[in-house]
Motif scaffolding. Structure first.
Motif, PDB file in Angstrom:
ATOM      1  N   ILE A  94     -53.703 -37.810  34.944  1.00 28.50           N
ATOM      2  CA  ILE A  94     -52.285 -38.029  35.245  1.00 28.50           C
ATOM      3  C   ILE A  94     -52.057 -38.094  36.758  1.00 28.50           C
ATOM      4  O   ILE A  94     -51.358 -38.984  37.272  1.00 28.50           O
ATOM      5  CB  ILE A  94     -51.420 -36.930  34.597  1.00 28.50           C
ATOM      6  N   LYS A  95     -52.627 -37.168  37.490  1.00 30.76           N
ATOM      7  CA  LYS A  95     -52.463 -37.155  38.962  1.00 30.76           C
ATOM      8  C   LYS A  95     -53.032 -38.424  39.578  1.00 30.76           C
ATOM      9  O   LYS A  95     -52.453 -38.999  40.513  1.00 30.76           O
ATOM     10  CB  LYS A  95     -53.142 -35.923  39.559  1.00 30.76           C
ATOM     11  N   LYS A 141     -43.928 -45.682  34.179  1.00 27.31           N
ATOM     12  CA  LYS A 141     -44.137 -46.580  33.031  1.00 27.31           C
ATOM     13  C   LYS A 141     -45.530 -47.222  33.088  1.00 27.31           C
ATOM     14  O   LYS A 141     -46.204 -47.352  32.064  1.00 27.31           O
ATOM     15  CB  LYS A 141     -43.054 -47.654  33.007  1.00 27.31           C
ATOM     16  N   LYS A 142     -45.954 -47.628  34.297  1.00 23.38           N
ATOM     17  CA  LYS A 142     -47.293 -48.213  34.448  1.00 23.38           C
ATOM     18  C   LYS A 142     -48.364 -47.176  34.123  1.00 23.38           C
ATOM     19  O   LYS A 142     -49.399 -47.491  33.521  1.00 23.38           O
ATOM     20  CB  LYS A 142     -47.476 -48.729  35.877  1.00 23.38           C
ATOM     21  N   CYS A 143     -48.107 -45.913  34.541  1.00 21.56           N
ATOM     22  CA  CYS A 143     -49.046 -44.833  34.225  1.00 21.56           C
ATOM     23  C   CYS A 143     -49.198 -44.687  32.706  1.00 21.56           C
ATOM     24  O   CYS A 143     -50.308 -44.525  32.192  1.00 21.56           O
ATOM     25  CB  CYS A 143     -48.557 -43.506  34.816  1.00 21.56           C
ATOM     26  N   CYS A 144     -48.074 -44.746  32.008  1.00 22.42           N
ATOM     27  CA  CYS A 144     -48.107 -44.599  30.541  1.00 22.42           C
ATOM     28  C   CYS A 144     -48.897 -45.717  29.881  1.00 22.42           C
ATOM     29  O   CYS A 144     -49.670 -45.482  28.936  1.00 22.42           O
ATOM     30  CB  CYS A 144     -46.674 -44.592  29.994  1.00 22.42           C
ATOM     31  N   ASP A 145     -48.727 -46.966  30.398  1.00 25.21           N
ATOM     32  CA  ASP A 145     -49.480 -48.097  29.848  1.00 25.21           C
ATOM     33  C   ASP A 145     -50.973 -47.884  30.011  1.00 25.21           C
ATOM     34  O   ASP A 145     -51.759 -48.147  29.086  1.00 25.21           O
ATOM     35  CB  ASP A 145     -49.050 -49.391  30.549  1.00 25.21           C
ATOM     36  N   VAL A 146     -51.378 -47.409  31.215  1.00 25.92           N
ATOM     37  CA  VAL A 146     -52.805 -47.206  31.494  1.00 25.92           C
ATOM     38  C   VAL A 146     -53.354 -46.043  30.672  1.00 25.92           C
ATOM     39  O   VAL A 146     -54.472 -46.111  30.128  1.00 25.92           O
ATOM     40  CB  VAL A 146     -53.028 -46.956  33.007  1.00 25.92           C
ATOM     41  N   LEU A 147     -52.579 -44.957  30.573  1.00 25.64           N
ATOM     42  CA  LEU A 147     -53.055 -43.750  29.874  1.00 25.64           C
ATOM     43  C   LEU A 147     -52.899 -43.849  28.354  1.00 25.64           C
ATOM     44  O   LEU A 147     -53.462 -43.025  27.617  1.00 25.64           O
ATOM     45  CB  LEU A 147     -52.290 -42.520  30.389  1.00 25.64           C
ATOM     46  N   GLY A 148     -52.118 -44.817  27.898  1.00 22.16           N
ATOM     47  CA  GLY A 148     -51.939 -44.988  26.453  1.00 22.16           C
ATOM     48  C   GLY A 148     -51.054 -43.932  25.838  1.00 22.16           C
ATOM     49  O   GLY A 148     -51.306 -43.482  24.713  1.00 22.16           O
ATOM     50  N   ILE A 149     -50.005 -43.511  26.579  1.00 18.43           N
ATOM     51  CA  ILE A 149     -49.064 -42.518  26.067  1.00 18.43           C
ATOM     52  C   ILE A 149     -47.648 -43.005  26.311  1.00 18.43           C
ATOM     53  O   ILE A 149     -47.407 -43.909  27.122  1.00 18.43           O
ATOM     54  CB  ILE A 149     -49.265 -41.134  26.726  1.00 18.43           C
ATOM     55  N   THR A 206     -43.985 -38.449  26.326  1.00 18.85           N
ATOM     56  CA  THR A 206     -45.197 -37.613  26.343  1.00 18.85           C
ATOM     57  C   THR A 206     -45.606 -37.299  27.772  1.00 18.85           C
ATOM     58  O   THR A 206     -46.024 -36.166  28.082  1.00 18.85           O
ATOM     59  CB  THR A 206     -46.346 -38.340  25.609  1.00 18.85           C
ATOM     60  N   LEU A 207     -45.471 -38.306  28.641  1.00 19.53           N
ATOM     61  CA  LEU A 207     -45.820 -38.086  30.048  1.00 19.53           C
ATOM     62  C   LEU A 207     -44.963 -36.972  30.650  1.00 19.53           C
ATOM     63  O   LEU A 207     -45.466 -36.058  31.315  1.00 19.53           O
ATOM     64  CB  LEU A 207     -45.650 -39.379  30.845  1.00 19.53           C
ATOM     65  N   TYR A 208     -43.638 -37.042  30.422  1.00 20.59           N
ATOM     66  CA  TYR A 208     -42.748 -36.015  30.974  1.00 20.59           C
ATOM     67  C   TYR A 208     -43.063 -34.636  30.387  1.00 20.59           C
ATOM     68  O   TYR A 208     -42.996 -33.615  31.103  1.00 20.59           O
ATOM     69  CB  TYR A 208     -41.287 -36.384  30.705  1.00 20.59           C
TER      70      TYR A 208
END
Length: 450
Positions: free
Chosen positions: A411-412, A426-434, A438-440
């Motif tokens: 995440i970091k 949002k881009k982080c979520c796309d890459v992490l698949g969540i 869930t990210l928050y």
């Protein structure tokens, strides 16, 4: 020509011999020192022409020519002495002459004392010059680890500036080594390098050492006063080690020196201009000291123009092997013991945290070298607390703990790359698949600041 009572009294008190003649060459005065040195009786010379009683006398010729004759060597029987002869001129006319006689034994003694004094001065100059020189360069710093190499590269860049440097790091990391090296890398390298440990002296002593003092400025002050270390360092660098220990009120005076580029001695009124680069160091957090009102914020900003962090040894473990080799070479050179170390022992050193840093590592190698009988250092030759480090470092964690650490890292990493705003998340979520929700949740769960 008549001598008044005061003049005679002055001449009578002199250790040097005095003889005076008038313009006709008649001796009108000799003091007791003259008769003692030359062996001539006063009654046999006063009132007589000098040339009649002292064959080969030169003083009448000095009166005739009006020219001085200095350091003229004379001998009477077994007595040698030196004479300085001058005409006595009054209202533009030569009215007589005077000889000042110095025993040759006194002259030899003065010459001997002068030679001795000059030798002492030369020795002091040499000692002071040696004391003022920075001992180390960047070539003396062991650096293999990439982090260490980056630190040295940064230190070399700031060396070329004239602005203050603040070195911070744990005890034993080599802060003074970097201070010496920065000076030797700068254009001031041929000028003085003065080291001051701010923790070793109380407020008054430190102030007098830094700025000097005038004669009589306080009880115990030396006659003639004393030059301060800022004056001694003029043109060069002053290294203020353990600056966090400096008295708060004295910090204000240091700030003024930095701002005005002048110093004022204790008890003095004169402003003395100086050109000194300041390098400071501490193993404390000056930010925390500022928060606690133990260090002046304005001074902190002045000395912290170029902050230089020296990493602890545990964060640059790749330096350990080369440091160990260096210490073993020193042992071989100093104690004629060709000591080696096993791979297992090296692994032990990698696993230890080294709270005392390089200094502790050096002491540990010296300890182990004295414990081994076959000149091969093994794990068992180190102190028990270091031997136990390997056991302490092997800790089995739960599987969920490893999963959490991996999630936090991922995440970091994603946030660093895409940013902390909404689009970035949002881009982080796309890459992490969540999902964004869930990210928050994970940000809150793992207390990850954004």
């Amino acid at each position: 020509m008549i001598l008044d009572r005061l003049t005679k009294s002055i001449f009578d008190s002199l250790h040097e011999g005095i003889l005076i003649i008038n313009v006709d060459g008649v001796v009108i005065y000799v003091n007791s020192s003259y008769t003692r040195i030359t062996g001539v009786n006063s009654d046999d010379i006063v009132g007589h022409k000098l040339s009649d009683v002292r064959h080969g006398a030169i003083l009448p010729k000095v009166v005739e020519t009006g020219e001085k004759l200095l350091r003229f060597k004379r001998r009477t029987e077994n007595i040698e002495y030196i004479v300085n002869m001058s005409p006595i001129i009054f209202e533009g006319k030569v009215i007589g002459g005077i000889s000042v006689v110095i025993e040759l034994i006194e002259a030899y003694k003065l010459a001997k004392d002068l030679k001795k004094s000059n030798k002492m001065i030369d020795n002091l100059k040499y000692e002071i010059k040696s004391m003022r020189k920075a001992k180390y360069t960047f070539d003396d710093i062991v650096a293999v680890d990439e982090k260490s190499l980056n630190t040295i590269d940064y230190a070399k860049k700031i060396s070329k500036s004239n602005l203050p440097v603040h070195i911070y790091g744990e005890s034993g990391t080599g802060k003074e080594l970097f201070a010496h090296s920065i000076h030797n890398e700068s254009y001031r390298k041929n000028e003085p390098f003065i080291v001051v440990n701010c923790a070793n002296l109380d407020k008054q002593l430190l102030e007098s050492e830094l700025f000097g003092y005038e004669e009589g400025s306080f009880t115990g002050a030396l006659k003639g006063g004393k030059m301060g270390l800022f004056e001694v360092a003029n043109g060069g660098t002053i290294f203020l080690d353990e600056i966090a220990e400096m008295d708060y009120s004295l910090q204000a005076k240091l700030l003024r020196v930095i701002q005005e580029r002048t110093i004022r001695k204790i008890g003095g009124v004169e402003e003395i201009p100086i050109d000194v680069r300041i390098i400071s160091a501490t193993n404390k957090s000056l930010n925390k000291q500022v928060e606690k009102k133990e260090f002046r914020q304005d001074l902190f900003y002045r000395i912290n123009v170029f902050p230089l962090h020296i990493l602890p040894l545990r964060e640059r473990v790749n330096d350990i092997k080369q440091l160990v080799e260096l210490f073993l070479e020193e042992i071989q050179r100093n104690y004629k013991r060709n000591v080696e170390i096993t791979d297992e022992a090296l692994k032990l050193l990698y696993s230890y945290q080294w709270p005392g840093n390089v200094r502790e590592l050096e002491n540990s190698i010296a300890f182990a070298a004295n414990m081994t009988e076959d000149f091969i250092i093994d794990v068992t030759h180190f102190p028990k607390y270091i031997q136990n480090a390997r056991k302490d470092s092997i800790q089995i964690k739960s599987l969920s703990n490893y999963v959490e650490q991996a999630e936090i890292y991922a995440i970091k990493k994603a946030l660093d790359k895409y940013g902390n705003d909404v689009d970035g998340k949002k881009k982080c979520c796309d890459v992490l698949g969540i999902s964004l929700a869930t990210l928050y949740n994970k940000l809150s769960k793992y207390n990850i600041s954004v």
